[in-house]
Every structure is written in structure tokens, then in C-alpha cells.
Design an enzyme around this catalytic site. Structure first.
Site, mmCIF file in Angstrom:
data_model
loop_
_atom_site.group_PDB
_atom_site.id
_atom_site.type_symbol
_atom_site.label_atom_id
_atom_site.label_comp_id
_atom_site.label_asym_id
_atom_site.label_seq_id
_atom_site.Cartn_x
_atom_site.Cartn_y
_atom_site.Cartn_z
ATOM 1 C CG HIS A 308 -78.304 -8.135 15.782
ATOM 2 N ND1 HIS A 308 -78.669 -8.251 14.454
ATOM 3 C CD2 HIS A 308 -76.989 -7.770 15.783
ATOM 4 C CE1 HIS A 308 -77.612 -7.973 13.699
ATOM 5 N NE2 HIS A 308 -76.589 -7.682 14.461
ATOM 6 C CG ASP A 366 -72.208 -4.733 18.323
ATOM 7 O OD1 ASP A 366 -71.173 -4.827 17.652
ATOM 8 O OD2 ASP A 366 -73.344 -4.692 17.815
#
Length: 431
Positions: A308, A366
Site C-alpha cells: 500500500h 483491496d
């Protein structure tokens, strides 16, 4: 703003400027450069504004190194374990967890606003049947300002409140209608006897011809998806909402701008990209090939859903989402779904690979949210609309905070000009 704690000295050319330094309640100190151009005649240069604090905020705090996400001071894992989406909405909007009476009142107000104006049904039919649901949502949410004239005056606190509740209540209905329209099915009206997440699932998957009992495991998983995406500090779409709001635009237009920004694949489309990657891999046997490609610096391929930009450690939302993913896959059976079977195998392989562990490239939110939405039956085109539905409360909370900040000015970034200097016009015959 926090009291000044120190001063930074900036020397350049023949000038020396003393710039105030402020220490926030958490996070790095900030150097106040608001007088930099007025006193020094220079701008800062910060593409993407990644080293620039554009506002004061008390809503969400992220410590990427520690893998920490706090909403009004409460860790996201505690909220996900003990709370639910509408309670987190209240927390984000009003700053404190509600009492039982306050929560009941808030849930009642949201529930009473779930239906949309009947004429909006006709508005949907103006789109092509194959329109992307995000395109539909951008248009419909922006058009809410044409239907709800009694909540457009941003100087009126009561109208701001009404607009806030309306959007939280109606976005699930609008997102579900966008989905139904895209697949050629009739719209399903809200059922106000259901909780927020269950109502959304029913509006997406029920049909008038038969009953649709909502599975509590799927409802809980959807509630967690909504909760874990509710706000994430000053990301691209939130900054877009604040920038639009700084001009005095109405709240529906501001949220529509946020939805448009979220549509970008580098932002809200990450879970869709992750599912597409899993389909490209195809079978667990091909996983070593793709892991090797991800390690190859000369290969542009990268594993979507791992690592991330903000979190340099484990994404705290992913820990919670993994639990929901496991529950959903146990319920629906990953073995019968090739994509989900690949996802489980890829997760195991990556977490055991020293390269990914050393670089802290762990599965992020995600990765797991895409798996869950796919297992529930959502097409990838609906992943980002669900994200937009989740993030609406964050956008509204940030917008309301900005409206109430007396120091806020209309956004006006500067530039480093690299074009031609002044030159004179030449007649077309002489060119």
C-alpha cells in the site's frame, strides 16, 4: 491550529525567512508556509502534494509505518470488531460514539430517507443500457441538487445536516439502481425493516418475482466493507471533495466530484484490478510464474492487492477483511470458484515468500474486498460503486469540517511554469 512550538529558518538568495512550526496531536510537525510567497516571492514545489498538509482535520489519522488507522481516535480494528457501519458514520460525522438514544435517532433518520424521488427513475433511463455504473452514479448524484432544493444552502447548518443524512441514506439505493439498470432488471425499492447492509444487498440481488432472504454472514461482510472504506484521510477523492467544496459548491456536486475522482484505476479501481489479475493467473499452478515476474525489476508486472502506498507495514483494514473473506468463502465454497481458489493459493504463497515478507508486501484491503464482492456475485464494474457508497460518509464528514473552518480558503494550487515566455502574435500569412 495547534500552538506554535518552534521556528524553521529558510535562507535563499539574499533573504532569510522565519517560518512557524506547529506540532499536531499526532503525526509529523508542519512548517507553515502561508507567507512564503508574500514575504519571499517563491512557491514550494510538491507534485501530488505528498509533503503538503492542505487542511486541519480531526477526523481520521493514519500512521503508515505502524500500520495504524484511527477514526476520531478509535482504532479501525476495534470498530470493525465491535461496531457497525452506521455507528461509524455517526462517529465520523459528529466526533463521538453515540449513546443508545442518539444511535437510534440517527438510524431512524437515515432509514426514513432511503427512497429517492420517483422522477429520478426516469433520469436513469436516459443512460445507455451498457453505461458503466460509475458513470451513472456520477450523473445521478450530481443531479440530486435538481431534486432536493431544500438542502443546497451550505450556510445553513440544518440544510447541511439534511443533505448529509440524505446522501448516506440514498447512496445505497442509487448504487443498487445503477447495478439493476446495467443488467436490465427492474429496480427494487428499499425495505426499511432491514439493516443498512442487508437492505443494500437486497436491492442489488432481489427480484420482484420472489423473496430474497439476506444471509447474515454476507450482510456482516458487506457491513465491514462499508466500514473499512468509510474514510481514509486526505486521499485523492477526499481532496477533490474538499477542493470542490472550497468554491462553495453544493454538497451533491461535491460528492459527485469525489465519485468521479474515485473512478480512476489508481484509486478506487484497485480491487477491480486485483480480480482481473487473478483471472489472468487462471490456475494455482501458474502462481510461481507470476510471483517470479513480480520480483523481476525489468518486468512491469506487479501483484495487485499487495502492499500500500501509505501503509509501510500491514494494512490494518486487511486483517479484518481477511476474516470476513474466510467466512464468506467458507459459506460459498472457494473450491467451486477458480478465481477464488487462485486468490487463496496466492495469499498463502505470498505470505510465505521471504521477498514479500521482507518488503512488507502483504495483502491489502483491496485484495480481500475484491474477493468478497466477487464471491457475493457482484461484477467487477460494481466494485468501485460499492467503494463510493462506503466513502460517502467520509466525504461528507470532511466537507462539513471544511465548511466550518473559518481559515479555509478556495483551493488555488500554484505551478512551476515551464512554457514559452512572452512572444508577439504573428499574422497567419507570415507564419
Amino acid at each position: 491550529m495547534t500552538e506554535q512550538t518552534a521556528t524553521a529558518t529558510l535562507s535563499f538568495h539574499d533573504k532569510t525567512l522565519e517560518l512557524p512550526i506547529y506540532s499536531p496531536t499526532a503525526g509529523p510537525d508542519v512548517i507553515d508556509i502561508r507567507r512564503l510567497y508574500a514575504d519571499g516571492g517563491v512557491f514550494t514545489y510538491d507534485p501530488g502534494f505528498t509533503s503538503t498538509a492542505s487542511c486541519d482535520s480531526t477526523i481520521t489519522y493514519i500512521d503508515g509505518d505502524a500500520g495504524e488507522l484511527l477514526h476520531r481516535g478509535y482504532p479501525i480494528d476495534q470498530l470493525a470488531e465491535n461496531s457497525h457501519y452506521l455507528e461509524v458514520c455517526y462517529l465520523l460525522l459528529y466526533g463521538e460514539l453515540p449513546t443508545a438514544g442518539q444511535l437510534e435517532d440517527f438510524e431512524g433518520r437515515v432509514t426514513r430517507h432511503t427512497m429517492v424521488h420517483e422522477q429520478m427513475h426516469n433520469f436513469f433511463r436516459g443512460f445507455r443500457r451498457d453505461a458503466h455504473p460509475m458513470a451513472t452514479m456520477v450523473g445521478v448524484v450530481g443531479a440530486m441538487s435538481a431534486f432536493y432544493h431544500d438542502s443546497l444552502d451550505i450556510s445553513d447548518p440544518m440544510q447541511r445536516e439534511i443533505a448529509s443524512v440524505r446522501m448516506i441514506a440514498k447512496l445505497p439505493t442509487i448504487a443498487a439502481m445503477a447495478y439493476k439498470y446495467s443488467i436490465g432488471q427492474p429496480f427494487v425499492y428499499p425495505d426499511n425493516t432491514l439493516d443498512y447492509a442487508s437492505n443494500f444487498l437486497r436491492m442489488c440481488f432481489a427480484v420482484p418475482a420472489e423473496d430474497y432472504p439476506v444471509n447474515p454472514i454476507l450482510s456482516r461482510a458487506m457491513d465491514r466493507i462499508l466500514m473499512l472504506h468509510a474514510d481514509h484521510e486526505q486521499n485523492a477523492s477526499t481532496s477533490t471533495v474538499r477542493l470542490a467544496g472550497s468554491s462553495g459548491a453544493n454538497p451533491f456536486a461535491c460528492v459527485a466530484a469525489g465519485i468521479a475522482c474515485l473512478w480512476g484505476p489508481a484509486h478506487g479501481g484497485a480491487n477491480q484490478a486485483c480480480l482481473e489479475m487473478l483471472k489472468e493467473i487462471g490456475t494455482p499452478e501458474r502462481i510461481p510464474e507470476f510471483i517470479a515476474r513480480a520480483k523481476d525489476r525489468d518486468d512491469p508486472f506487479r501483484l495487485m492487492g499487495f502492499g500500500h502506498r501509505v501503509y509501510k507495514n500491514f494494512d490494518p483494514r486487511a486483517r479484518v477483511m481477511k476474516q470476513s473473506a474466510d467466512e464468506v468463502l467458507d459459506l460459498l465454497g472457494a473450491e467451486n470458484n477458480p478465481v477464488l481458489h487462485v486468490a487463496k493459493a496466492l495469499e498463502t504463497a505470498a505470505l510465505a515468500d521471504p521477498y514479500f515478507v521482507e518488503k512488507k508486501l502483504y495483502p491489502n484491503v483491496d485484495f480481500y474486498s475484491g474477493i468478497i464482492l466477487d464471491a457475493m456475485g457482484f461484477p467487477t464494474s460494481m466494485f468501485t460503486p460499492v467503494f463510493a457508497l462506503s466513502r460517502t460518509v467520509g466525504w461528507i464528514s470532511q466537507w462539513k469540517e471544511m465548511i466550518g473552518d473559518t481559515r479555509q480558503k478556495i483551493g488555488r494550487p500554484r505551478q512551476r511554469y515551464e512554457g514559452e515566455t512572452r512572444r508577439d502574435y504573428v499574422d497567419v500569412e507570415s507564419r
